[in-house]
Enzyme design. Structure first.
Site, mmCIF file in Angstrom:
data_model
loop_
_atom_site.group_PDB
_atom_site.id
_atom_site.type_symbol
_atom_site.label_atom_id
_atom_site.label_comp_id
_atom_site.label_asym_id
_atom_site.label_seq_id
_atom_site.Cartn_x
_atom_site.Cartn_y
_atom_site.Cartn_z
ATOM 1 N N ASP A 125 0.852 -1.368 -0.137
ATOM 2 C CA ASP A 125 -0.015 0.096 -0.171
ATOM 3 C C ASP A 125 0.698 1.178 0.438
ATOM 4 O O ASP A 125 2.438 0.925 0.183
ATOM 5 C CB ASP A 125 -0.909 -0.268 1.105
ATOM 6 N N ASP A 154 -0.573 5.443 1.286
ATOM 7 C CA ASP A 154 -0.429 6.151 2.081
ATOM 8 C C ASP A 154 -0.619 5.480 3.276
ATOM 9 O O ASP A 154 -1.582 4.572 3.742
ATOM 10 C CB ASP A 154 -2.028 6.677 1.651
#
Length: 332
Positions: free
Chosen positions: A48, A50
């Protein structure tokens, strides 16, 4: 039976931090042992972005996600900022609620992303202004991210960044750090611009926190590159990130490392049951880099050993050829 180097793995300094939580040390040791034995040539990383590769906070202040970079910029009207703030206040607690299943959260995430993208599409966001918008933002990569990305590139390890954030902003953040390297492949939500460079909507299928397993990776142009990389390090910060590697073929080992940035008391037990390693309020990639170093060093050791054997073979062949030539000369 583990060799001495691997058996002592969990005693290295990075594993001794109070921020590192492991529910099943034997499983983690076994997984890391498998990654080390496979080496860099069989490794890939699925992450991922963020609050995983980027920081959650700095000096006690919350850092911006890719969406926040846009909604905090000068182009946003006060009305639009309030709309997005209200959406976050409504949906973020749902996203992080440990009592709700991923299936329960799914429709709420669709609502959130759809409404947020709708607000953004109505604004005067220009493609040629994105670099300045990122420069003026407080988005930051985690400490050690430069070491991490450079090491992956140096050892030809693919990095798939599967993000529910904004791909255009994500690329700009990494690019402005001079770290957008050829082995990085990004799957995210990309803005669609008209012929004048103004936003008019978003491209393709929307990616949110809880649909990352639904074909996003399988349908990407990078899918064919992953077939021979059977060992995976997965990095995420939500329960939805756990399924990011589900579409990868021929997977043998997946080491799941979760960053628990917020709501520690309510989520730690849930994270520990799902992730192999949980890093609590850790704004670095130190532990990830320590694991990666072990994998790459093992690979380089085997590679150098193979090169030495190959060179020795050629040297003996050359000696044998020389001796043979001398014998023929003497006999004749």
């Amino acid at each position: 039976m583990l060799d001495d180097q691997t058996a002592a793995l969990l005693s290295i300094p990075e594993f001794q931090s109070k921020k590192v939580h492991i529910q099943d040390p034997d499983r983690v040791e076994h997984l890391i042992c498998s990654l080390i034995k496979g080496g860099a040539s069989k490794l890939q990383v699925v992450s991922d972005f963020d609050m995983t590769l980027s920081r959650f906070s700095f000096n006690g202040k919350r850092c911006s996600t890719c969406h926040n970079v846009i909604d905090k910029c000068k182009l946003f009207t006060e009305e639009a900022k309030k709309e997005l703030s209200d959406l976050k206040d409504k949906y973020y607690p749902i996203e992080m609620d440990p009592k709700l299943s991923n299936e329960d959260k799914f429709p709420f995430m669709v609502e959130w992303w759809t409404k947020a993208h709708g607000v953004m599409s109505q604004l005067d966001i220009r493609k040629d202004k994105l670099a300045v918008i990122v420069q003026e933002s407080d988005a930051m990569l985690r400490d050690g991210c430069d070491v991490f990305l450079n090491a992956l590139h140096a050892h030809n390890v693919p990095l798939i960044v599967l993000s529910a954030g904004l791909g255009d902003i994500l690329e700009e953040i990494i690019g402005q750090a001079n770290l957008f390297l050829p082995n990085i492949h990004i799957i995210a939500n990309y803005m669609d611009f008209d012929e004048k460079g103004r936003i008019k909507g978003f491209k393709g299928e929307m990616i949110h926190t809880y649909n990352k397993r639904d074909g996003a990776l399988r349908n990407s142009p990078y899918f064919h590159l992953l077939r021979n990389n059977s060992n995976v390090i997965l990095l995420g910060d939500t329960m939805g990130d756990l399924s990011m590697a589900d579409g990868i073929p021929n997977v043998q080992n997946v080491l799941k490392i979760g960053f628990l940035n917020d709501k520690m008391d309510g989520l730690l037990e849930t994270f520990l049951a799902a992730y192999d390693i949980v890093l609590v309020q850790d704004e670095t990639l130190d532990l990830v880099n320590a694991i990666l170093q072990k994998c790459c060093l093992a690979y380089m050791h085997r590679l150098n050993k193979g090169i030495r054997h190959k060179n020795m073979f050629h040297a003996w062949n050359k000696i044998a050829h020389t001796v043979g030539t001398l014998l023929v000369t003497i006999i004749t």
